[in-house]
Design a protein around this motif. Structure first.
Motif, PDB file in Angstrom:
ATOM      1  N   UNK A 404       0.815  -1.219   0.000  1.00 46.24           N
ATOM      2  CA  UNK A 404       0.000   0.000   0.000  1.00 46.24           C
ATOM      3  C   UNK A 404       0.847   1.267   0.000  1.00 46.24           C
ATOM      4  N   UNK A 405       2.168   1.110  -0.096  1.00 43.77           N
ATOM      5  CA  UNK A 405       3.019   2.287  -0.231  1.00 43.77           C
ATOM      6  C   UNK A 405       3.827   2.672   0.984  1.00 43.77           C
ATOM      7  N   UNK A 406       3.677   1.964   2.110  1.00 45.77           N
ATOM      8  CA  UNK A 406       4.504   2.248   3.281  1.00 45.77           C
ATOM      9  C   UNK A 406       5.924   1.761   2.986  1.00 45.77           C
ATOM     10  N   UNK A 407       6.909   2.616   3.227  1.00 50.46           N
ATOM     11  CA  UNK A 407       8.281   2.309   2.830  1.00 50.46           C
ATOM     12  C   UNK A 407       9.041   1.488   3.857  1.00 50.46           C
ATOM     13  N   UNK A 408       8.733   1.700   5.137  1.00 53.10           N
ATOM     14  CA  UNK A 408       9.457   1.001   6.197  1.00 53.10           C
ATOM     15  C   UNK A 408       8.479   0.467   7.230  1.00 53.10           C
ATOM     16  N   UNK A 409       8.900  -0.577   7.911  1.00 50.22           N
ATOM     17  CA  UNK A 409       8.066  -1.160   8.964  1.00 50.22           C
ATOM     18  C   UNK A 409       8.279  -0.363  10.245  1.00 50.22           C
ATOM     19  N   UNK A 410       7.412   0.593  10.488  1.00 51.39           N
ATOM     20  CA  UNK A 410       7.527   1.405  11.690  1.00 51.39           C
ATOM     21  C   UNK A 410       7.263   0.548  12.921  1.00 51.39           C
ATOM     22  N   UNK A 411       8.062   0.764  13.961  1.00 46.64           N
ATOM     23  CA  UNK A 411       7.857   0.024  15.204  1.00 46.64           C
ATOM     24  C   UNK A 411       6.614   0.504  15.946  1.00 46.64           C
ATOM     25  N   UNK A 422       5.649   7.169   4.623  1.00 51.33           N
ATOM     26  CA  UNK A 422       4.368   6.948   3.946  1.00 51.33           C
ATOM     27  C   UNK A 422       3.313   6.281   4.802  1.00 51.33           C
ATOM     28  N   UNK A 423       3.378   6.479   6.103  1.00 47.69           N
ATOM     29  CA  UNK A 423       2.510   5.747   7.025  1.00 47.69           C
ATOM     30  C   UNK A 423       1.123   6.365   7.181  1.00 47.69           C
ATOM     31  N   UNK A 424       1.011   7.699   7.096  1.00 47.47           N
ATOM     32  CA  UNK A 424      -0.247   8.380   7.425  1.00 47.47           C
ATOM     33  C   UNK A 424      -1.389   7.959   6.504  1.00 47.47           C
TER      34      UNK A 424
END
Length: 462
Positions: A404-411, A422-424
């Motif tokens: 879906x476009x999130x670049x990194x796995x945010x903790x 790209x999380x929002x």
């Protein structure tokens, strides 16, 4: 042997009840497969390539005994491959040029496949290519233990190698011997040729088993350390690293930090990885921290920190919103708790899924030391595209937010830092409650930054 002769010989053997074209190590066919597995020791969930698979009977029996294993059958003979079980992936190919990706298999086995093949060196080099670091080369082959055998050479057009010659070939191809032994005569061939002919042809021949390990930077590093830690976030890079080292799971401890604000998509990846690691005899430790309490005490994380919102700035300027740098927040809630736990457990080798092509190039190289650990980056030279291809090719878990476009796995879902991941947008679509929390907090951070940014703009325009 050409295709027509191979088909005739195959059909004749099947008509006589012979479906595993090799010397039998123990009792009936199923017991033989069980014996091979006990010597092979494939890790739980392993991908096993049966190179020169015959009609796939050995793989079929092994799969009955170990349903967790995934078999890939390789045979250059179409007739034999057509008779192999369709539930397996079947490749019509030469085992010297297998259409398989690099580092995609946990085990490559040759069962009476190499024999006298003059291309054995190429075959073993190809096996090394498709094996993961520490992957197992398993060979069950007829060997020459009694000198020249004119009857065999005449009947089979075959000059079998000695165990020492096979070991030398494997060593030259980059393998280290773990175990070998000459276990029995080739008694199965009595069914095909009769006792008297078999005794004459197979005089001085034994079935030998070789278990070898693919030597590489990883195996060398593991050999230097008794306790090994792997940092696992549930992101793509750490997942690729974890599964690339499947053969080492019984020798390592996997560490994961859950700060209490984790994506459920990440939790699903972690849960699967944990189950598979523990099933394979490895340890998986989850360290829990409280990022909400940390935010309340120390401040919201941000990629930019206005001076008046630092601890000293707040003491001077008044009761402003506390804001901390993103690395400070990550260190307090993720990095330091993990580091302290790994050190307390006595680990001396640290494995991470760090890449040179990532957004931040690591300052260290594999083999160097930092903070009491030797570091190992197995995918340091990989690109993001290689990681993605590896995960999909191996059928490994990938968190749903990546496509879906999130670049990194945010903790942390509602983290107000890491503005470029790209999380929002993903939160808005799939986690609206967390999106509201994020927007409210991010607005506070933005307003604080804008106030001090306005002063800078005014000063520059004066």
């Amino acid at each position: 042997m050409n295709g027509e002769l191979t088909a005739q010989a195959t059909n004749a053997a099947i008509d006589k009840g012979v479906r595993q074209f090799q010397g039998v190590l123990s009792g009936d066919d199923l017991s033989h497969a069980h014996k091979l597995l006990s010597l092979m020791l494939p890790p739980h969930g392993a991908t096993v390539v049966d190179a020169g698979c015959g009609i796939g009977e050995t793989a079929r029996l092994m799969a009955d005994l170990r349903p967790d294993l995934r078999f890939v059958l390789v045979n250059a003979d179409r007739h034999q491959l057509d008779l192999a079980p369709r539930k397996f992936k079947r490749l019509l190919a030469d085992y010297c040029a297998m259409p398989l990706p690099d580092a995609s298999a946990d085990v490559v086995m040759f069962c009476y496949a190499l024999c006298d093949d003059e291309r054995a060196e190429l075959a073993l080099q190809e096996a090394r290519r498709v094996l993961k670091p520490g992957g197992v080369l398993f060979m069950h082959e007829p060997v020459n233990v009694g000198g020249g055998n004119v009857a065999l050479w005449s009947a089979m057009c075959s000059h079998l190698r000695t165990p020492a010659e096979i070991g030398a070939l494997a060593g030259d191809a980059g393998f280290a011997l773990d175990w070998s032994g000459a276990l029995c005569g080739a008694d199965q061939f009595e069914v095909l040729t009769g006792r008297e002919a078999a005794d004459q042809i197979w005089r001085g021949v034994a079935s030998a088993v070789f278990r070898l390990v693919r030597r590489c930077e990883v195996t060398d590093a593991f050999s230097r350390h008794e306790r090994v830690a792997l940092q696992f976030s549930g992101g793509r890079d750490s997942t690729a690293t974890l599964y690339l080292l499947r053969n080492f799971w019984p020798r390592m401890t996997v560490y994961h930090v859950d700060a209490g604000d984790q994506f459920p998509e990440t939790r699903a990846v972690v849960a699967r990885a944990r189950a598979e690691v523990e099933a394979a005899g490895g340890r998986f430790e989850v360290i829990r921290t409280d990022v909400e309490a940390s935010r309340h005490e120390f401040g919201l994380p941000s990629d930019l920190v206005p001076a008046d919102h630092t601890p000293l700035g707040r003491a001077v300027a008044g009761d402003a919103l506390p804001i901390v740098g993103r690395y400070e927040c990550c260190a307090r809630n993720i990095m330091l708790p993990m580091h302290e736990r790994m050190r307390a457990d006595g680990n001396t080798l640290l494995v991470r899924g760090q890449r040179d092509s990532d957004f931040a190039t690591p300052p260290l190289r594999s083999g160097q030391e930092s903070g009491g650990f030797e570091v190992l980056y197995p995918i340091q030279a990989w690109t993001g595209e290689q990681v993605e291809a590896y995960l999909r090719g191996q059928g490994l878990p990938i968190a749903d937010f990546y496509p879906e476009g999130v670049l990194r796995a945010s903790d942390c879902m509602t983290c107000t830092a890491w503005w470029d991941d790209g999380r929002a947008q993903y939160l808005r679509r799939f986690h609206p409650k967390q999106h509201q929390v994020f927007i409210a907090r991010a607005t506070q951070v933005r307003d604080a930054i804008d106030r001090q940014r306005a002063w800078l703009t005014k000063e520059m325009e004066a």
